[in-house]
Design a protein around this motif. Structure first.
Motif, PDB file in Angstrom:
ATOM      1  N   UNK A 361      35.172  -7.167  -2.455  1.00 16.75           N
ATOM      2  CA  UNK A 361      35.804  -8.376  -3.058  1.00 16.75           C
ATOM      3  C   UNK A 361      37.081  -8.563  -2.141  1.00 16.75           C
ATOM      4  N   UNK A 362      37.964  -9.724  -2.620  1.00 13.11           N
ATOM      5  CA  UNK A 362      39.114  -9.864  -1.719  1.00 13.11           C
ATOM      6  C   UNK A 362      40.388  -9.642  -2.660  1.00 13.11           C
ATOM      7  N   UNK A 363      41.232  -8.742  -2.176  1.00 13.71           N
ATOM      8  CA  UNK A 363      42.276  -8.719  -2.900  1.00 13.71           C
ATOM      9  C   UNK A 363      42.173  -7.958  -4.134  1.00 13.71           C
ATOM     10  N   UNK A 364      42.922  -8.284  -5.244  1.00 17.64           N
ATOM     11  CA  UNK A 364      43.048  -7.773  -6.687  1.00 17.64           C
ATOM     12  C   UNK A 364      42.075  -8.733  -7.519  1.00 17.64           C
ATOM     13  N   UNK A 365      40.707  -8.290  -7.131  1.00 15.30           N
ATOM     14  CA  UNK A 365      39.828  -8.939  -7.926  1.00 15.30           C
ATOM     15  C   UNK A 365      39.945  -8.656  -9.303  1.00 15.30           C
ATOM     16  N   UNK A 366      40.113  -7.280  -9.715  1.00 15.23           N
ATOM     17  CA  UNK A 366      40.142  -7.047 -11.257  1.00 15.23           C
ATOM     18  C   UNK A 366      41.259  -7.348 -12.056  1.00 15.23           C
ATOM     19  N   UNK A 367      42.377  -7.817 -11.340  1.00 19.39           N
ATOM     20  CA  UNK A 367      43.394  -8.611 -12.244  1.00 19.39           C
ATOM     21  C   UNK A 367      43.290 -10.095 -12.356  1.00 19.39           C
ATOM     22  N   UNK A 368      42.083 -10.755 -11.861  1.00 18.49           N
ATOM     23  CA  UNK A 368      41.880 -11.822 -12.088  1.00 18.49           C
ATOM     24  C   UNK A 368      41.990 -12.345 -13.330  1.00 18.49           C
ATOM     25  N   UNK A 369      41.237 -11.872 -14.414  1.00 19.05           N
ATOM     26  CA  UNK A 369      41.051 -12.228 -15.870  1.00 19.05           C
ATOM     27  C   UNK A 369      42.377 -12.494 -16.436  1.00 19.05           C
ATOM     28  N   UNK A 370      43.442 -11.697 -16.349  1.00 27.07           N
ATOM     29  CA  UNK A 370      44.459 -11.725 -17.127  1.00 27.07           C
ATOM     30  C   UNK A 370      45.770 -12.700 -16.406  1.00 27.07           C
ATOM     31  N   UNK A 371      45.393 -13.126 -15.366  1.00 29.84           N
ATOM     32  CA  UNK A 371      46.507 -14.043 -14.636  1.00 29.84           C
ATOM     33  C   UNK A 371      46.984 -15.251 -15.429  1.00 29.84           C
ATOM     34  N   UNK A 372      46.220 -15.864 -16.459  1.00 25.55           N
ATOM     35  CA  UNK A 372      47.083 -16.549 -17.523  1.00 25.55           C
ATOM     36  C   UNK A 372      48.091 -16.032 -18.234  1.00 25.55           C
ATOM     37  N   UNK A 373      48.094 -14.845 -18.645  1.00 29.70           N
ATOM     38  CA  UNK A 373      48.976 -14.145 -19.439  1.00 29.70           C
ATOM     39  C   UNK A 373      50.184 -13.862 -18.370  1.00 29.70           C
ATOM     40  N   UNK A 374      49.850 -13.688 -17.089  1.00 23.17           N
ATOM     41  CA  UNK A 374      51.072 -13.182 -16.146  1.00 23.17           C
ATOM     42  C   UNK A 374      51.690 -14.611 -15.647  1.00 23.17           C
ATOM     43  N   UNK A 375      51.108 -15.640 -15.710  1.00 24.61           N
ATOM     44  CA  UNK A 375      51.639 -16.763 -14.914  1.00 24.61           C
ATOM     45  C   UNK A 375      52.512 -17.409 -15.847  1.00 24.61           C
ATOM     46  N   UNK A 376      52.093 -17.297 -17.299  1.00 27.35           N
ATOM     47  CA  UNK A 376      52.816 -17.728 -18.407  1.00 27.35           C
ATOM     48  C   UNK A 376      54.420 -17.353 -18.391  1.00 27.35           C
TER      49      UNK A 376
END
Length: 456
Positions: A361-376
């Protein structure tokens, strides 16, 4: 939650369409479409549409001629796609519509030149069984995945504009779209991550409201159930969002569970009929936080040179600042606590997974799903910077550099196969995950043209 910012302009319909068109256009124009786990998603959808089942028996010759990766041989003698059906189901309406519409123009296709030839090949491949060219589907996967991620960007923008001015919400949505794995991972092919991102963006939109109603609870239950069907690690969101309603809005639990049941009951019924179990084998993989490398994985998923979230999207440090600012000021609302807990538990879950480095994969693939919570959480301190950039010139400059770096890397990850080549050259990362800590050959260095050795 805080009320809508004062002076809010009318609903920005044009902004929504501009945002979607901009993001979707860049996504589909970016050439990297490397299939791995997604490779049997379209044939599985074709099997559902044409044969009324999800098994891949009609494609068995392709297992030996192309690849059997991502398939599972069940004890009943049938072969199935090994990964969750969420992405397959998300593709169904697009594929059914494409086949129906293109079939109407089939008699005219021989007269349309190269485009007609391509459409004829697509229809032939989609209707074929036996030996098929799985690689031909990479463009179809990209078009569908990019659509779902682009809609997730728009949904997140709509959620954020209830909290911050439109300008800040728009900027935050663009950073999410182009400066994170939403671009370099979720939009590339039909991974589980594309529809998963949309479901979690919808959860942010629904929970980040001043009040909850029967309708929002019903939709939230539906969204978390869909999230789990897309990806088992979204069990974290199922637990956290359910706890949110139990503790904060117990009177809405019937609506919440009703919305979830619309998805959960067919999901369990399918699994029982197919696997004689409530869950498919993919969902039975265990997390082990007692494994010897658990703490190393925790660190790697944040700061390792080839898988660290804060290495590949360093501007998200400001999201952490935003969370602690709200915590210190005692301004954290119940939904925001839920978002933070979900990110924390997700971090633990992906680090407890045996393949914590996320394979090829490229970079932190496993963190992809929770990005909306972080970006909030990013939106609030970003609003302060955009409102008065001269008040904090150093912080503004550092953030700008971090944002530009993030966008450039994820653009290269979506444009250069050499970035993906890091997974295989000089050694296979699945056989040597310690490479994730090698700063002399970090994956981000492959984004540099003069370091782009190896291939995908």
């Amino acid at each position: 939650m805080s009320s809508e910012p004062s002076g809010k302009a009318p609903f920005p319909r044009l902004s929504v369409w501009v945002l979607f068109a901009m993001v979707y256009g860049v996504y589909i124009a970016s050439p990297v479409r490397i299939q791995t786990d997604s490779i049997w998603s379209i044939p599985t959808a074709a099997s559902i549409l044409h044969e009324g089942n999800a098994n891949l028996d009609e494609f068995r010759p392709t297992f030996s001629s192309y690849t059997a990766h991502g398939t599972y041989e069940h004890s009943d003698g049938h072969a199935y796609y090994d990964y969750p059906l969420g992405a397959v189901l998300a593709a169904l309406p697009f594929l059914a519509g494409m086949e129906a519409v293109l079939s109407l123009f089939e008699p005219a296709l021989p007269h349309l030149g190269g485009l007609g030839t391509y459409i004829q090949k697509w229809l032939l491949t989609f209707r074929s069984t036996g030996t098929i060219d799985l690689g031909f589907y990479n463009r179809t996967e990209q078009l569908i995945a990019s659509f779902y991620v682009s809609v997730a960007v728009v949904v997140l923008f709509l959620a954020l504009r209830k909290q911050v001015p439109d300008r800040t919400a728009f900027a935050t949505a663009l950073l999410f779209a182009f400066g994170t794995s939403a671009y370099s991972t979720a939009s590339r092919v039909l991974w589980q991550h594309a529809p998963s991102l949309l479901t979690l963006a919808c959860i942010v939109f629904l929970l980040a409201r001043p009040t909850q109603t029967v309708r929002t609870a019903l939709l939230a239950g539906f969204a978390v159930a869909c999230a789990y069907v897309c990806r088992p690690t979204n069990a974290v969101s199922v637990v956290v969002v359910t706890a949110f309603y139990v503790l904060r809005w117990p009177r809405l639990l019937p609506a919440f569970f009703g919305g979830a049941a619309v998805v959960a009951l067919p999901f369990c019924a399918y699994n029982l009929s197919t696997y004689s179990s409530l869950f498919s084998p993919y969902y039975s993989q265990r997390l082990d936080p007692t494994q010897s490398r658990f703490f190393q994985a925790l660190a790697a998923n944040l700061v390792s040179p080839s898988r660290g979230l804060l290495i590949y999207s360093p501007f998200l440090l400001l999201a952490v600042v935003g969370f602690f600012q709200k915590l210190r000021r005692r301004e954290l609302q119940a939904p925001e606590k839920a978002f933070a807990v979900a990110v924390l538990l997700h971090w633990v879950a992906i680090s407890a997974f045996p393949i914590w480095w996320a394979g090829h994969s490229v970079g932190p693939r496993f963190f992809t799903d929770v990005l909306p919570y972080l970006v909030y959480f990013l939106a609030f301190p970003l609003d302060a910077l955009l409102s008065a950039p001269r008040r904090r010139p150093i912080l503004t400059g550092v953030f700008a550099v971090a944002a530009v770096y993030s966008v450039l890397f994820h653009w290269r990850g979506s444009s250069s196969p050499a970035v993906h080549g890091w997974n295989s050259v000089p050694t296979n990362v699945d056989k040597d995950p310690a490479r994730c800590w090698d700063w002399s050959d970090a994956q981000f260095l492959r984004a540099l043209p003069f370091r782009s050795s190896g291939g995908a």
